[in-house]
Design an enzyme around this catalytic site. Structure first.
Site, PDB file in Angstrom:
ATOM      1  N   ASP A 168       0.841  -1.194   0.000  1.00 33.23           N
ATOM      2  CA  ASP A 168       0.000   0.000   0.000  1.00 33.23           C
ATOM      3  C   ASP A 168       0.880   1.250   0.000  1.00 33.23           C
ATOM      4  OD1 ASP A 168      -1.755   2.131   0.669  1.00 33.23           O
ATOM      5  OD2 ASP A 168      -3.028   0.791   1.833  1.00 33.23           O
TER       6      ASP A 168
ATOM      7  N   GLY B 196      -1.538  -4.450  -3.066  1.00 31.05           N
ATOM      8  CA  GLY B 196      -1.533  -3.034  -2.745  1.00 31.05           C
ATOM      9  C   GLY B 196      -2.699  -2.598  -1.881  1.00 31.05           C
ATOM     10  N   HIS B 197      -3.138  -1.364  -2.111  1.00 29.59           N
ATOM     11  CA  HIS B 197      -4.156  -0.709  -1.289  1.00 29.59           C
ATOM     12  C   HIS B 197      -5.496  -1.441  -1.361  1.00 29.59           C
ATOM     13  CE1 HIS B 197      -5.916   2.700   0.810  1.00 29.59           C
ATOM     14  NE2 HIS B 197      -6.747   2.961  -0.184  1.00 29.59           N
ATOM     15  N   PHE B 198      -5.957  -1.735  -2.568  1.00 23.39           N
ATOM     16  CA  PHE B 198      -7.242  -2.409  -2.762  1.00 23.39           C
ATOM     17  C   PHE B 198      -7.031  -3.922  -2.765  1.00 23.39           C
ATOM     18  CE2 PHE B 198      -8.375   1.815  -4.287  1.00 23.39           C
ATOM     19  CZ  PHE B 198      -9.649   1.972  -3.761  1.00 23.39           C
ATOM     20  N   ALA B 199      -6.708  -4.439  -1.590  1.00 26.91           N
ATOM     21  CA  ALA B 199      -6.292  -5.835  -1.473  1.00 26.91           C
ATOM     22  C   ALA B 199      -7.376  -6.819  -1.900  1.00 26.91           C
ATOM     23  CB  ALA B 199      -5.856  -6.128  -0.035  1.00 26.91           C
TER      24      ALA B 199
END
Length: 288
Positions: free
Chosen positions: A237, A263-266
């Site tokens: 992330d 990343g952020h939107f796992a």
């Protein structure tokens, strides 16, 4: 597979859209999304949990299919968003529930937990931060705006609202970008392009400093009440760093912390793995 229903309910003059699945008699799991998305980010997760849990996922005010009131009649602060969601839970009779919080959903959900600790049966944080060490340098332009809310500094934040930035948020840190469906970021960009949405989001960038100011209070809540806690984190992330996930154990020593190579939107790439981790966690608690 459990049927998902799509509902709307008025909450103090603001219509809130929400997704719901699972038996009303099952333990409740409230899913709170982040920026710049909406409850559609849970489209793959809900079916994997609804056989065992009563899953409810609202769109925050100003996001997704929920109303986006004019800024002249609704001040877009995280306190106000949390108050709307608090009332939403009361109106649809959610008396006790576990929280799944992501990004903006974290300061929203943590406020609910502080206000009503007796209602919270467990917390799952997926890249939802509550510690200064979890904030990356990617926040620097927003920090600059906190210190000086000039028109120039506000305008500089518009880069965070561009379609290219949304795509980057979805794909940064992902091993193979072909795993990321275009559905999520395309719908997010549609919502961001609505008239007035940009000013709403810029207001929330500015108010995010209120969340950082509350970190000590969130941490006091964690230490005092020690809710069953699970962190499921995309380790790559660019905004919320792994030290922020590990920090939960400082206040809740029994917290589980799991990292996924994404990343952020796992959920876009590791939904099956995260769903299995959540099921094991919640079922081990026998949440009522």
């Amino acid at each position: 597979m459990a049927k998902i229903t799509y509902r709307r309910v008025p909450v103090d003059g603001i219509e809130i859209f929400y997704r719901e699945a699972g038996s009303p008699d099952a333990p409740v799991l409230l899913l709170l999304h982040g920026f710049p998305t909406a409850s559609h980010m849970f489209r793959d997760l809900i079916p994997q949990l609804a056989d065992r849990f009563h899953v409810v996922a609202p769109d925050l005010p100003g996001f997704g299919q929920s109303d986006m009131p004019e800024r002249s009649r609704f001040s877009y602060t995280f306190d106000n968003i949390a108050k709307v969601i608090d009332r939403f839970t009361e109106i649809i009779s959610l008396r006790h529930f576990a929280l799944y919080v992501f990004d903006y959903g974290a300061p929203t959900g943590f406020r609910l937990a502080m206000w009503h600790p007796e209602r919270i049966t467990a917390i799952i944080s997926q890249n939802g931060n509550a510690y200064v060490e979890g904030l990356s340098e990617g926040w620097n332009p927003i920090r600059t705006y906190w210190q000086d809310s000039s028109p120039a500094n506000r305008s500089a934040l518009r880069a965070f609202l561009s379609p290219e930035t949304t795509l980057w948020q979805y794909t940064h840190g992902v091993a193979d970008t072909s795993w990321v469906s275009p559905d999520g970021y395309s719908l997010d960009n549609f919502y961001l392009a609505r008239p007035g949405a940009d000013e709403v989001q810029l207001d929330l960038f500015g108010d995010y400093k209120s969340n950082v100011a509350l970190y000590p209070e969130f941490q006091t809540y964690f230490r005092r009440h020690k809710p069953p806690f699970l962190a499921v984190w995309g380790r790559n992330d660019p905004f919320f760093l792994p030290p922020g996930a590990k920090a939960f154990k400082r206040d809740i020593p029994k917290a589980g912390v799991h990292f996924f190579d994404t990343g952020h939107f796992a959920l876009e790439t590791h939904c099956d793995d995260i769903a299995a981790t959540i099921r094991q966690f919640l079922e081990s608690l026998q949440v009522d």
